[in-house]
Design an enzyme around this catalytic site. Structure first.
Site, PDB file in Angstrom:
ATOM      1  N   GLU A  28       0.881  -1.172   0.095  1.00 39.49           N
ATOM      2  CA  GLU A  28      -0.290   0.017  -0.100  1.00 39.49           C
ATOM      3  C   GLU A  28       1.041   1.198   0.029  1.00 39.49           C
ATOM      4  OE1 GLU A  28      -3.067  -0.369  -0.953  1.00 39.49           O
ATOM      5  OE2 GLU A  28      -3.624  -1.597   0.588  1.00 39.49           O
ATOM      6  N   SER A 122     -13.756   1.880  -6.717  1.00 35.99           N
ATOM      7  CA  SER A 122     -15.030   2.232  -7.441  1.00 35.99           C
ATOM      8  C   SER A 122     -14.452   3.356  -8.796  1.00 35.99           C
ATOM      9  CB  SER A 122     -15.956   2.771  -6.944  1.00 35.99           C
ATOM     10  OG  SER A 122     -15.739   3.821  -6.100  1.00 35.99           O
ATOM     11  N   ASP A 167      -4.738   0.649  -9.049  1.00 36.77           N
ATOM     12  CA  ASP A 167      -5.998   0.304  -9.236  1.00 36.77           C
ATOM     13  C   ASP A 167      -6.750   0.071 -10.588  1.00 36.77           C
ATOM     14  OD1 ASP A 167      -5.975   0.853  -6.648  1.00 36.77           O
ATOM     15  OD2 ASP A 167      -6.979   2.891  -6.644  1.00 36.77           O
TER      16      ASP A 167
HETATM   17  C1  GLA Z   1      -5.340   4.538  -3.979  1.00 34.03           C
HETATM   18  C2  GLA Z   1      -4.550   4.896  -5.256  1.00 34.03           C
HETATM   19  C3  GLA Z   1      -3.440   3.848  -5.646  1.00 34.03           C
HETATM   20  C4  GLA Z   1      -2.678   3.463  -4.296  1.00 34.03           C
HETATM   21  C5  GLA Z   1      -3.474   3.135  -3.045  1.00 34.03           C
HETATM   22  C6  GLA Z   1      -2.652   3.177  -1.913  1.00 34.03           C
HETATM   23  O1  GLA Z   1      -6.061   3.377  -4.108  1.00 34.03           O
HETATM   24  O2  GLA Z   1      -5.438   5.068  -6.275  1.00 34.03           O
HETATM   25  O3  GLA Z   1      -2.791   4.108  -6.802  1.00 34.03           O
HETATM   26  O4  GLA Z   1      -1.624   4.523  -4.222  1.00 34.03           O
HETATM   27  O5  GLA Z   1      -4.386   4.506  -2.672  1.00 34.03           O
HETATM   28  O6  GLA Z   1      -1.885   1.920  -1.939  1.00 34.03           O
END
Ligand code: GLA
Length: 377
Positions: A28, A122, A167
């Site tokens: 993360e 989402s 994501d």
């Molecule tokens: C969000 C961002 C991702 C990533 C996460 C943390 O979801 O869109 O790119 O940085 O936070 O891991």
């Protein structure tokens, strides 16, 4: 769906495209530091029912929206031109043109069961559903990876959220039964088999219902902090810092940047550890790696909140092998790795703890690794 589409747009659609939300198992706040991530796609998807329009109009409607149609000329799209949820699909169309794919209008009807603001991507699912639909409607020569990067560009430069690539890559590139081990530096990817059911385990997702919003500046500030630390260390990105050089690096950094750097370095190591455990089919040993990841996000990175901390602690107490928040943080969801027979007791324990603390009732479901964006109708 066809009838709903026709009611709104007055013509029949060409097809339906799906793009899933995701949970990240570990890794993360590493993606914008060129690091590693390990997401799976959820069965919850954004469905985009669509037809091409050749008059340059982009019309957008969401079954979860306020009943209004956003109607805009593709030629007029520019950052700031579209507000609210419709900015995400518009971003995808804008980014296609910015990336050299000349595309025009479409009618798009969205229906989503990915909880919005739940830290389950989402927004990326919305963007990726548009990319999938447009690729077919305009016969674009784009693979899943390229589509994901265009969607990310839209979110960065049109919506204005400086997110990394995780994501969109998860929503486009995940495959059924596997976690996506992604190196965000060169986008090398490997599908790592992830079949918990075969091991008598489940992945419980608990949405704390504390709205998580990346657009509020905190995410951008963290990213800026990481970039400043990398610059002070003369590194292109924090990914280049290995654990053995961490103590020396911490000595060279101002106190407020140290914990950020420590999280990124240890989190990258945890992704590699998790992948090794999955390769060795030692699923149970993954639990403590997840929980260590949560402690790092809570204590070093500062992106957890009382609700996610409580959910993680109670889940582990109630028999989860490990648990952690997933996604950007500041609310959203946690994941818990649980023996099958502990699934309901863990969910119930978290519910009871939330009721006792006066928090909103959390929502739980179990996740299996599903496929990325695709045409479904
Ligand atoms: C969000 C961002 C991702 C990533 C996460 C943390 O979801 O869109 O790119 O940085 O936070 O891991």
């Amino acid at each position: 769906m066809t009838t709903e589409f026709e009611k709104v747009f007055g013509a029949a659609p060409t097809g339906v495209w799906a793009a899933p939300g995701r949970v990240n198992l570990i890794g993360e706040h590493t993606d914008y530091n060129d690091g590693f991530v390990l997401p799976i796609a959820l069965r919850q998807v954004v469905l985009a029912t669509a037809r091409r329009r050749d008059d340059g109009r982009l019309r957008l409607y969401s079954a979860q929206g306020d009943g209004r149609v956003t109607d805009v000329l593709v030629a007029d799209l520019k950052p700031g031109a579209v507000a609210g949820w419709a900015a995400y699909p518009a971003a995808g169309v804008w980014a296609l043109n910015e990336s050299g794919h000349q595309v025009g209008g479409a009618d798009l009807y969205f229906d989503s069961d990915v909880p919005s603001g739940g830290g389950l991507s989402s927004s990326a699912a919305l963007e990726c559903s548009v990319l999938a639909a447009y690729r077919d409607l305009y016969e674009l020569d784009l693979d899943q990876r390229q589509s994901a990067l265009i969607a990310q560009r839209g979110e960065n430069d049109f919506v204005g959220v400086p997110c990394g690539s995780m994501d969109q890559m998860a929503s486009a590139c995940c495959t059924e039964g596997a976690a996506l081990f992604l190196d965000t530096r060169d986008l090398a990817q490997r599908q790592v088999p992830f079949d918990l059911a075969a091991r008598g385990l489940r992945l419980l997702v608990i949405d704390t219902r504390v709205k998580h919003d990346l657009g509020d500046g905190a995410y951008a500030a963290l990213r800026a902090g990481c970039e400043r630390a990398a610059a002070l260390l003369d590194l292109p990105a924090l990914r280049e810092l290995t654990a053995d050089r961490l103590p020396e690096a911490l000595d060279r950094l101002p106190a407020e940047l140290g914990p950020l750097v420590r999280h990124v370095v240890t989190e990258n190591a945890r992704v590699l550890q998790a992948v090794a455990l999955l390769d060795a089919e030692d699923f149970a040993a993954l639990g403590p790696v997840l929980t260590a990841g949560h402690a790092s996000l809570r204590d070093d990175y500062g992106v957890s909140c009382p609700e996610t901390d409580l959910a993680v602690a109670v889940a582990v107490e109630a028999g989860a092998l490990g648990a952690r928040m997933t996604g950007g943080g500041f609310g959203g969801s946690i994941i818990a790795l649980v023996p099958e027979e502990r699934t309901s007791p863990v969910a119930a324990a978290v519910e009871a703890a939330f009721a006792a603390a006066g928090y909103l009732a959390p929502r739980s479901f179990t996740a299996t690794a599903c496929a990325g964006s695709r045409r479904v109708g």
